[in-house]
Scaffold this motif. Structure first.
Motif, PDB file in Angstrom:
ATOM      1  N   VAL A 131     -10.048   1.460  -4.686  1.00 34.09           N
ATOM      2  CA  VAL A 131      -8.801   0.339  -5.052  1.00 34.09           C
ATOM      3  C   VAL A 131      -8.279  -0.298  -4.593  1.00 34.09           C
ATOM      4  O   VAL A 131      -8.307  -0.006  -3.130  1.00 34.09           O
ATOM      5  N   SER A 132      -8.726  -1.759  -4.311  1.00 32.81           N
ATOM      6  CA  SER A 132      -8.157  -2.150  -3.405  1.00 32.81           C
ATOM      7  C   SER A 132      -6.918  -2.770  -3.617  1.00 32.81           C
ATOM      8  O   SER A 132      -6.346  -2.761  -5.057  1.00 32.81           O
ATOM      9  N   VAL A 133      -5.999  -3.347  -2.823  1.00 36.73           N
ATOM     10  CA  VAL A 133      -4.917  -3.336  -2.822  1.00 36.73           C
ATOM     11  C   VAL A 133      -5.025  -4.748  -2.847  1.00 36.73           C
ATOM     12  O   VAL A 133      -5.043  -5.316  -2.484  1.00 36.73           O
ATOM     13  N   GLY A 134      -3.190  -5.293  -3.852  1.00 39.02           N
ATOM     14  CA  GLY A 134      -3.304  -6.767  -3.979  1.00 39.02           C
ATOM     15  C   GLY A 134      -2.391  -6.743  -4.505  1.00 39.02           C
ATOM     16  O   GLY A 134      -1.546  -6.379  -2.853  1.00 39.02           O
ATOM     17  N   THR A 135      -1.860  -7.515  -4.691  1.00 41.51           N
ATOM     18  CA  THR A 135      -0.471  -8.533  -4.926  1.00 41.51           C
ATOM     19  C   THR A 135       0.403  -7.159  -5.084  1.00 41.51           C
ATOM     20  O   THR A 135       0.216  -6.729  -6.504  1.00 41.51           O
ATOM     21  N   PRO A 136       1.627  -7.307  -5.388  1.00 41.66           N
ATOM     22  CA  PRO A 136       2.611  -6.948  -5.818  1.00 41.66           C
ATOM     23  C   PRO A 136       3.109  -6.888  -7.126  1.00 41.66           C
ATOM     24  O   PRO A 136       2.859  -5.475  -7.492  1.00 41.66           O
ATOM     25  N   GLY A 137       2.357  -7.751  -8.485  1.00 43.73           N
ATOM     26  CA  GLY A 137       2.451  -7.682  -9.150  1.00 43.73           C
ATOM     27  C   GLY A 137       1.031  -7.365  -9.850  1.00 43.73           C
ATOM     28  O   GLY A 137       1.182  -6.742 -11.007  1.00 43.73           O
ATOM     29  N   GLU A 138      -0.402  -7.543  -9.098  1.00 41.23           N
ATOM     30  CA  GLU A 138      -1.432  -6.691  -9.643  1.00 41.23           C
ATOM     31  C   GLU A 138      -1.144  -5.508  -9.516  1.00 41.23           C
ATOM     32  O   GLU A 138      -1.855  -4.153 -10.463  1.00 41.23           O
ATOM     33  N   MET A 139      -0.262  -4.240  -8.181  1.00 44.35           N
ATOM     34  CA  MET A 139      -0.179  -3.368  -7.820  1.00 44.35           C
ATOM     35  C   MET A 139       0.172  -2.243  -9.064  1.00 44.35           C
ATOM     36  O   MET A 139       0.595  -1.465 -10.003  1.00 44.35           O
ATOM     37  N   GLU A 140       1.534  -3.341  -9.681  1.00 39.89           N
ATOM     38  CA  GLU A 140       2.463  -2.944 -10.741  1.00 39.89           C
ATOM     39  C   GLU A 140       1.420  -2.317 -11.577  1.00 39.89           C
ATOM     40  O   GLU A 140       1.779  -1.886 -13.287  1.00 39.89           O
ATOM     41  N   SER A 141       0.442  -4.106 -12.365  1.00 38.81           N
ATOM     42  CA  SER A 141      -0.306  -3.358 -13.181  1.00 38.81           C
ATOM     43  C   SER A 141      -1.629  -2.783 -13.230  1.00 38.81           C
ATOM     44  O   SER A 141      -1.620  -1.809 -14.066  1.00 38.81           O
ATOM     45  N   PHE A 142      -1.491  -2.728 -12.209  1.00 34.11           N
ATOM     46  CA  PHE A 142      -2.140  -1.676 -11.713  1.00 34.11           C
ATOM     47  C   PHE A 142      -2.012   0.032 -12.031  1.00 34.11           C
ATOM     48  O   PHE A 142      -2.540   1.250 -12.725  1.00 34.11           O
ATOM     49  N   LYS A 143      -0.744   0.544 -11.261  1.00 28.08           N
ATOM     50  CA  LYS A 143       0.303   1.592 -11.433  1.00 28.08           C
ATOM     51  C   LYS A 143       0.696   1.928 -13.213  1.00 28.08           C
ATOM     52  O   LYS A 143       0.290   2.903 -13.703  1.00 28.08           O
ATOM     53  N   ARG A 144       0.586   0.804 -14.502  1.00 24.81           N
ATOM     54  CA  ARG A 144       0.730   1.200 -15.279  1.00 24.81           C
ATOM     55  C   ARG A 144      -0.104   1.599 -16.155  1.00 24.81           C
ATOM     56  O   ARG A 144      -0.937   2.650 -16.596  1.00 24.81           O
ATOM     57  N   ALA A 145      -1.135   0.528 -15.490  1.00 22.40           N
ATOM     58  CA  ALA A 145      -2.579   1.165 -16.413  1.00 22.40           C
ATOM     59  C   ALA A 145      -3.693   2.366 -15.926  1.00 22.40           C
ATOM     60  O   ALA A 145      -3.963   3.446 -16.893  1.00 22.40           O
ATOM     61  N   ARG A 175       0.765  -1.206   0.146  1.00 20.77           N
ATOM     62  CA  ARG A 175      -0.129  -0.421  -0.001  1.00 20.77           C
ATOM     63  C   ARG A 175       1.169   1.596  -0.409  1.00 20.77           C
ATOM     64  O   ARG A 175       0.795   2.105  -1.197  1.00 20.77           O
ATOM     65  N   GLU A 176       1.464   1.560   0.730  1.00 21.95           N
ATOM     66  CA  GLU A 176       2.404   2.366   0.777  1.00 21.95           C
ATOM     67  C   GLU A 176       3.701   2.975  -0.074  1.00 21.95           C
ATOM     68  O   GLU A 176       3.659   4.250  -0.849  1.00 21.95           O
ATOM     69  N   ASP A 177       4.138   1.925  -1.398  1.00 18.68           N
ATOM     70  CA  ASP A 177       4.627   1.519  -2.302  1.00 18.68           C
ATOM     71  C   ASP A 177       4.002   2.248  -2.858  1.00 18.68           C
ATOM     72  O   ASP A 177       3.500   3.911  -4.109  1.00 18.68           O
ATOM     73  N   VAL A 178       2.388   1.992  -3.255  1.00 19.65           N
ATOM     74  CA  VAL A 178       1.208   2.674  -4.207  1.00 19.65           C
ATOM     75  C   VAL A 178       1.209   3.916  -4.351  1.00 19.65           C
ATOM     76  O   VAL A 178       1.108   5.229  -5.111  1.00 19.65           O
ATOM     77  N   PHE A 179       0.863   4.297  -2.460  1.00 16.45           N
ATOM     78  CA  PHE A 179       1.068   5.581  -2.116  1.00 16.45           C
ATOM     79  C   PHE A 179       1.911   6.490  -2.696  1.00 16.45           C
ATOM     80  O   PHE A 179       1.769   7.617  -2.861  1.00 16.45           O
ATOM     81  N   ALA A 180       3.134   5.535  -2.223  1.00 19.05           N
ATOM     82  CA  ALA A 180       4.672   6.530  -2.585  1.00 19.05           C
ATOM     83  C   ALA A 180       4.313   6.960  -4.519  1.00 19.05           C
ATOM     84  O   ALA A 180       4.784   8.272  -4.990  1.00 19.05           O
ATOM     85  N   ARG A 181       4.027   6.613  -5.829  1.00 15.31           N
ATOM     86  CA  ARG A 181       3.753   6.497  -6.375  1.00 15.31           C
ATOM     87  C   ARG A 181       2.911   7.725  -7.098  1.00 15.31           C
ATOM     88  O   ARG A 181       2.734   8.086  -7.793  1.00 15.31           O
ATOM     89  N   MET A 182       1.829   7.473  -6.122  1.00 14.62           N
ATOM     90  CA  MET A 182       0.132   8.102  -6.406  1.00 14.62           C
ATOM     91  C   MET A 182       1.136   9.759  -5.892  1.00 14.62           C
ATOM     92  O   MET A 182       0.351   9.936  -6.222  1.00 14.62           O
ATOM     93  N   ALA A 237      -1.553   5.298 -14.835  1.00 18.87           N
ATOM     94  CA  ALA A 237      -1.369   6.380 -15.830  1.00 18.87           C
ATOM     95  C   ALA A 237      -1.296   6.271 -17.037  1.00 18.87           C
ATOM     96  O   ALA A 237      -1.248   7.269 -17.706  1.00 18.87           O
ATOM     97  N   GLU A 238      -2.202   5.016 -17.644  1.00 17.83           N
ATOM     98  CA  GLU A 238      -2.205   5.230 -19.258  1.00 17.83           C
ATOM     99  C   GLU A 238      -4.209   5.705 -18.891  1.00 17.83           C
ATOM    100  O   GLU A 238      -4.368   6.712 -20.003  1.00 17.83           O
ATOM    101  N   THR A 239      -4.130   5.798 -18.460  1.00 17.97           N
ATOM    102  CA  THR A 239      -6.186   5.781 -18.225  1.00 17.97           C
ATOM    103  C   THR A 239      -5.817   7.347 -18.137  1.00 17.97           C
ATOM    104  O   THR A 239      -7.335   7.539 -17.940  1.00 17.97           O
ATOM    105  N   VAL A 240      -5.479   8.070 -16.350  1.00 15.28           N
ATOM    106  CA  VAL A 240      -5.966   9.409 -15.816  1.00 15.28           C
ATOM    107  C   VAL A 240      -4.305   9.637 -16.286  1.00 15.28           C
ATOM    108  O   VAL A 240      -3.514   9.489 -15.489  1.00 15.28           O
ATOM    109  N   VAL A 241      -5.207  11.017 -16.247  1.00 16.68           N
ATOM    110  CA  VAL A 241      -3.912  12.622 -16.079  1.00 16.68           C
ATOM    111  C   VAL A 241      -4.044  13.168 -15.033  1.00 16.68           C
ATOM    112  O   VAL A 241      -4.853  13.430 -14.547  1.00 16.68           O
ATOM    113  N   ALA A 242      -2.734  13.154 -14.259  1.00 11.57           N
ATOM    114  CA  ALA A 242      -2.833  13.619 -12.992  1.00 11.57           C
ATOM    115  C   ALA A 242      -3.298  15.552 -13.763  1.00 11.57           C
ATOM    116  O   ALA A 242      -2.974  15.873 -13.593  1.00 11.57           O
TER     117      ALA A 242
END
Length: 90
Positions: free
Chosen positions: A69-83, A12-19, A85-90
């Motif tokens: 967004v539900s927190v998943g496995t590291p692999g799932e969250m990597e997929s989330f972060k990529r998708a 979760r903290e890894d995803v928050f840092a990216r966000m 970034a491609e879908t939403v503009v900050a």
């Protein structure tokens, strides 16, 4: 339970840092989910993410431009972060 809690915390903290680094607005949590502002109807983002093979939560009527967004496995969250970034503009 404690081991699982630490495992999810790290993911979760890894995803928050990216966000934060990308300038996305979100409501952090201490649970296995969080809310993200997407700047347009959330249902559109849910569908766009699903088209990329990433399934996120629903939209609440009181927060029409946020998605859950539900927190998943590291692999799932990597997929989330990529998708995301491609879908939403900050």
């Amino acid at each position: 339970v404690e081991q699982r809690r630490k495992y999810l915390w790290a993911i979760r903290e890894d995803v928050f840092a990216r966000m934060k680094g990308k300038g996305y607005k979100f409501i952090p949590s201490v649970s296995n989910k969080f809310m993200v502002e997407v700047g347009r109807p959330g249902g559109e983002v849910v569908r766009a993410m699903a088209n990329k093979g990433v399934y996120i939560g629903r939209v609440w009527p009181v927060w029409p431009t946020m998605v859950r967004v539900s927190v998943g496995t590291p692999g799932e969250m990597e997929s989330f972060k990529r998708a995301f970034a491609e879908t939403v503009v900050a």
